[in-house]
Scaffold this motif. Structure first.
Motif, PDB file in Angstrom:
ATOM      1  N   THR A 109      50.784 117.609  46.633  1.00 51.54           N
ATOM      2  CA  THR A 109      51.595 116.528  47.198  1.00 51.54           C
ATOM      3  C   THR A 109      51.395 115.245  46.400  1.00 51.54           C
ATOM      4  N   SER A 127      57.824 119.577  51.354  1.00 50.83           N
ATOM      5  CA  SER A 127      56.954 120.366  52.220  1.00 50.83           C
ATOM      6  C   SER A 127      56.452 119.515  53.392  1.00 50.83           C
ATOM      7  N   LEU A 129      53.157 119.676  56.906  1.00 44.66           N
ATOM      8  CA  LEU A 129      52.031 120.418  57.492  1.00 44.66           C
ATOM      9  C   LEU A 129      52.367 120.988  58.872  1.00 44.66           C
ATOM     10  N   THR A 157      42.629 118.430  50.490  1.00 49.39           N
ATOM     11  CA  THR A 157      44.087 118.498  50.669  1.00 49.39           C
ATOM     12  C   THR A 157      44.587 117.415  51.620  1.00 49.39           C
ATOM     13  N   SER A 159      46.084 118.110  54.285  1.00 52.65           N
ATOM     14  CA  SER A 159      45.720 118.593  55.630  1.00 52.65           C
ATOM     15  C   SER A 159      44.387 117.990  56.056  1.00 52.65           C
ATOM     16  N   ASP A 195      49.903 123.642  54.644  1.00 52.22           N
ATOM     17  CA  ASP A 195      51.300 123.407  54.325  1.00 52.22           C
ATOM     18  C   ASP A 195      52.169 124.488  54.988  1.00 52.22           C
ATOM     19  N   GLU A 221      56.238 115.882  52.901  1.00 54.48           N
ATOM     20  CA  GLU A 221      55.526 115.671  51.634  1.00 54.48           C
ATOM     21  C   GLU A 221      56.338 116.214  50.466  1.00 54.48           C
ATOM     22  N   TYR A 223      56.087 117.775  46.652  1.00 56.47           N
ATOM     23  CA  TYR A 223      55.204 118.311  45.614  1.00 56.47           C
ATOM     24  C   TYR A 223      55.648 117.768  44.253  1.00 56.47           C
TER      25      TYR A 223
END
Ligand code: GLN
Length: 265
Positions: A109, A127, A129, A157, A159, A195, A221, A223
């Motif tokens: 991300t 993307s 989560l 990450t 997350s 993700d 997010e 990438y």
């Protein structure tokens, strides 16, 4: 005796012809080597434990996934030979900072924290989560419900960053997304955050017998391909290659291969 000597001579002659033949061959090979050594190599870092973006095939020999096809196409467009290296996710940016990688593609991300250390290409995938729980879990329905719960995330990450913001949460940071799913199944945590496409792929490939994903999307997010700040020219080359792949339909082809539908415009 004479006959034996003649045979011996014939053998020597045959052998010498063979050697000469090989000699010619090795000339060819040298030419190849020279070609290989002048071919530019793109040192690509990824954490190949993130299907459908990057993973190893059953033999563990090849790297596959959306990111892998995309970066090979980008490298080809840039006229580089792709050299993919598999590194832990939290080791990717440090490896680039120490000069060992030219680019990173790893479902990474784009965010401000990372932008301090690397350049990012134009976004190539959208993307976000989601949460995964065991099928019989009744009390976790949204992100707020993670309060006071044990949650597994992959180290380094987005997350990990987002879950740590939840009050009273007990975060378990593990090396890979595969490890987080294992921890959930083993009962070591109440939920996993990863993700969305990775959670969905895991559930699809395991048949959803034990775990399920919640619908709520915590973040949105983008990438990006990370590129070493030591090489600002390469940022332009990567973006030009991405643009070309969008224009010539190659991006759409790769997208369709991995997601079974047209890329969202
Ligand atoms: N997209 C997430 C991030 O950039 C997770 C990436 C990953 O685990 N490969 O932090």
């Amino acid at each position: 005796m004479k006959r034996a000597m003649l045979m011996c001579l014939a053998l020597v002659m045959a052998l010498s012809m063979l050697v000469t033949g090989c000699g010619g061959g090795s000339g060819e090979k040298k030419k190849d080597d020279a070609k290989a050594s002048t071919e530019k190599v793109l040192r690509i870092g990824t954490n190949a434990d993130f299907a459908p973006f990057e993973f190893q095939d059953v033999d563990g020999k090849n790297y596959e996934g959306f990111d892998m096809d995309l970066i090979r196409a980008v490298a080809k467009e840039m006229k580089y030979k792709a050299d993919i290296q598999n590194i832990n996710f939290d080791g990717l940016i440090p490896a680039m900072e120490s000069g060992n990688l030219d680019v990173i593609i790893s479902g990474m991300t784009i965010n401000d924290e990372r932008k301090q250390k690397v350049n990012f290409s134009d976004p190539y995938y959208k993307s976000g989560l989601t949460i995964v729980v065991k099928n019989d879990n009744k009390d976790i329905k949204t992100f707020k419900d993670l309060k006071g719960k044990r949650v597994a995330v992959q180290i380094g990450t987005t997350s990990a960053k987002e879950v740590k913001k939840i009050e009273g949460v007990e975060v378990k940071e593990l090396n890979s997304s595969a490890d987080t799913f294992m921890e959930l199944k083993a009962g070591g945590v109440d939920a996993v955050v990863n993700d969305k496409p990775v959670n969905d792929t895991y559930i699809k490939t395991t048949g959803g017998k034990e775990v399920r994903a919640l619908d709520e999307l915590l973040t949105s997010e983008d990438y990006g391909i990370a590129i070493s700040k030591k090489n600002p020219e390469m940022l332009k080359e990567v973006n030009a290659a991405l643009k070309k792949l969008h224009e010539n339909g190659e991006y759409d082809k790769i997208y369709k291969k991995w997601f079974g539908e047209q890329a969202k415009k």
